[in-house]
Design a protein around this motif. Sequence first.
Motif, PDB file in Angstrom:
ATOM      1  N   ILE A  66       0.869  -1.170   0.000  1.00  0.00           N
ATOM      2  CA  ILE A  66       0.000   0.000   0.000  1.00  0.00           C
ATOM      3  C   ILE A  66       0.911   1.227   0.000  1.00  0.00           C
ATOM      4  N   PRO A  67       0.384   2.377  -0.426  1.00  0.00           N
ATOM      5  CA  PRO A  67       1.229   3.573  -0.472  1.00  0.00           C
ATOM      6  C   PRO A  67       1.751   3.923   0.918  1.00  0.00           C
ATOM      7  N   THR A  69       2.314   6.468   3.123  1.00  0.00           N
ATOM      8  CA  THR A  69       2.009   7.871   3.387  1.00  0.00           C
ATOM      9  C   THR A  69       2.715   8.306   4.660  1.00  0.00           C
ATOM     10  N   ILE A  72       0.940   6.807   7.689  1.00  0.00           N
ATOM     11  CA  ILE A  72       1.285   5.417   8.027  1.00  0.00           C
ATOM     12  C   ILE A  72       2.660   5.357   8.666  1.00  0.00           C
ATOM     13  N   SER A 116      -5.273  -4.148   7.469  1.00  0.00           N
ATOM     14  CA  SER A 116      -5.696  -3.136   6.501  1.00  0.00           C
ATOM     15  C   SER A 116      -6.842  -2.271   7.026  1.00  0.00           C
ATOM     16  N   LEU A 119      -5.385   0.170   9.446  1.00  0.00           N
ATOM     17  CA  LEU A 119      -4.597   1.182   8.749  1.00  0.00           C
ATOM     18  C   LEU A 119      -5.507   2.224   8.113  1.00  0.00           C
ATOM     19  N   HIS A 120      -6.643   1.801   7.587  1.00  0.00           N
ATOM     20  CA  HIS A 120      -7.591   2.739   6.986  1.00  0.00           C
ATOM     21  C   HIS A 120      -8.226   3.632   8.061  1.00  0.00           C
ATOM     22  N   CYS A 123      -5.421   6.169   8.976  1.00  0.00           N
ATOM     23  CA  CYS A 123      -5.099   7.077   7.880  1.00  0.00           C
ATOM     24  C   CYS A 123      -6.220   7.055   6.843  1.00  0.00           C
ATOM     25  N   GLU A 125      -6.923   8.808   4.430  1.00  0.00           N
ATOM     26  CA  GLU A 125      -6.559   9.110   3.045  1.00  0.00           C
ATOM     27  C   GLU A 125      -6.278   7.848   2.234  1.00  0.00           C
ATOM     28  N   LEU A 126      -6.029   6.720   2.891  1.00  0.00           N
ATOM     29  CA  LEU A 126      -5.832   5.460   2.169  1.00  0.00           C
ATOM     30  C   LEU A 126      -7.108   5.024   1.471  1.00  0.00           C
ATOM     31  N   SER A 127      -8.249   5.327   2.066  1.00  0.00           N
ATOM     32  CA  SER A 127      -9.534   4.938   1.483  1.00  0.00           C
ATOM     33  C   SER A 127      -9.821   5.686   0.189  1.00  0.00           C
ATOM     34  N   GLN A 129      -7.649   6.363  -2.116  1.00  0.00           N
ATOM     35  CA  GLN A 129      -6.750   5.950  -3.201  1.00  0.00           C
ATOM     36  C   GLN A 129      -7.228   4.695  -3.867  1.00  0.00           C
TER      37      GLN A 129
END
Length: 129
Positions: A66-67, A69, A72, A116, A119-120, A123, A125-127, A129
Motif C-alpha cells: 500500500i502507499p 504515506t 502510516i 488493513s 490502517l484505513h 489514515c 486518506e488510504l480509502s 486511493q
Amino acid sequence: MKKILVLVLLFLVFSKTFADCSFKSKMDSYKPENAATLAEKAFQVNNIYFIAVADGVGPSRPGFDIPLTSCIYKNTKWDMLWVGADSQYCASHEALIARAKRYAQNFNKTMVRLASSKLHELCPELSKQ
C-alpha cells in the motif's frame, strides 16, 4: 595525491573493520517460511508493525503493497533489518539481503492483509486511493 590515497585506503580498511554483519549471526532467527505465522501472532496481540530492510542508501519495504504515506509512517511501528549499506564487506552479502527481503516480504504482506482495516482507520486518506 599521497594524502588522498592514504585517506582512501584508511576509509576502506575502517569500512571493512566496522561493517555491521550482525544480521549474519541472527539470520537463523529470520526464516522466511516462519514470517507469516509471526505476523499473525503479532496481530493477534495487537502488536502491529512492519519490517524494513536496510539494504542500501535507503531502506526498502518489501511486501508493503500500500502507499507509504506520512500518516502510516508516523502512526505505525517499523522494525529494521540491518543488512545494507556497509554489509557489502560481510561474507555472503547478496544471500543476506535476499533472505532479509524474503522474510520482510512474507511478514509485511501478511500484516498488511490483517491490519488493513486498522490502517484505513488510522489514515483515512488510504480509502481515497
